[in-house]
Design a protein around this motif. Structure first.
Motif, PDB file in Angstrom:
ATOM      1  N   TYR A 156      -8.214  -1.087  -2.210  1.00 12.39           N
ATOM      2  CA  TYR A 156      -7.591  -1.504  -1.224  1.00 12.39           C
ATOM      3  C   TYR A 156      -9.662  -1.278  -0.758  1.00 12.39           C
ATOM      4  CZ  TYR A 156      -3.060  -1.728  -1.884  1.00 12.39           C
ATOM      5  OH  TYR A 156      -1.522  -1.864  -2.279  1.00 12.39           O
ATOM      6  N   TYR A 167       0.922  -1.304  -0.423  1.00 13.89           N
ATOM      7  CA  TYR A 167      -0.325  -0.067  -0.045  1.00 13.89           C
ATOM      8  C   TYR A 167       0.880   1.597   0.397  1.00 13.89           C
ATOM      9  CZ  TYR A 167      -2.657   3.765   1.446  1.00 13.89           C
ATOM     10  OH  TYR A 167      -3.892   4.700   1.890  1.00 13.89           O
ATOM     11  N   GLU A 196      -6.880  -0.772   4.579  1.00 12.64           N
ATOM     12  CA  GLU A 196      -6.703   0.251   3.573  1.00 12.64           C
ATOM     13  C   GLU A 196      -7.529   1.807   3.354  1.00 12.64           C
ATOM     14  OE1 GLU A 196      -3.242  -2.922   3.092  1.00 12.64           O
ATOM     15  OE2 GLU A 196      -5.679  -2.404   3.307  1.00 12.64           O
TER      16      GLU A 196
END
Length: 213
Positions: A139, A94, A144
């Motif tokens: 995501y 991420y 996240e």
């Protein structure tokens, strides 16, 4: 007198004949008319070449060098080796993904600062938008999606998209719009204010993304 001369002649010839008889006796294989007719030694059996000195390496054989007892296996279970020697990458996927948005936002901010034309600005915003959509797909249903960095990217992307649309419409319909009433939305002044606010939000978001580790 003749007898004396005959004796002298015999005396002179006697050593030569004795010498010939001597060589005949001791060297029966020698024939002065045909050359040497004796037997030569067999060099392949009787001759022994001298052995040359052969140096030997002072190291062990190659197979001993590659022996399992010499080369130790990599201690992958040792945390110190993994963290220090292998330099394990602790950056999450991420974090790597959102770092790419920094350059996109910096380019849009420069576009505003340099007062680039509508088409140039729109192309930069479009690139930000399609990458934001990918980020949402990847995501959107994961933890996240609750991060401040994630939410800020979506916010700035929507804001930039709206201003890009507004600028494009103003450019298209400026000949027909009176910048009073509903047409005031497309005025140069109003668009300038929105671009200024967008630039502030871009700088804020860039700072947030740079702090993510």
């Amino acid at each position: 007198m003749r007898k004396i001369l005959l004796l002298l002649l015999i005396t002179l010839l006697l050593p030569a004949s004795c010498s010939g008889a001597f060589f005949k006796k001791d060297n029966p294989d020698v024939d002065t008319s045909q050359g040497y007719v004796g037997k030569l030694p067999d060099l392949t059996t009787e001759y022994q070449p001298s052995e040359s000195g052969i140096s030997t390496p002072i190291f062990d054989k190659t197979q001993n060098f590659h022996s399992e007892n010499v080369i130790k296996p990599i201690p992958r279970d040792d945390p110190a080796f993994v963290n220090i020697i292998l330099k394990k990458d602790k950056t999450s996927e991420y974090t790597n993904d959102i770092q790419e948005f920094i350059e996109m936002m910096e380019q849009i901010s420069e576009s505003i600062e340099n007062e680039e034309n509508v088409q140039r600005f729109a192309s930069r915003v479009y690139y930000l938008n399609i990458n934001t959509e990918y980020l949402q797909e990847k995501y959107g249903d994961k933890p996240e999606s609750g991060y401040l960095s994630y939410k800020q990217i979506l916010k700035v992307s929507d804001e930039a998209k709206e201003i890009s649309r507004l600028r494009s419409d103003a450019e298209k319909y400026k000949k027909y719009l009176a910048y009073t009433g509903t047409g005031a939305e497309y005025s140069k002044n109003n668009i300038g204010i929105k671009l200024f606010n967008l630039q502030l939000d871009l700088e804020k978001t860039i700072n947030i993304l740079k702090q993510v580790q």
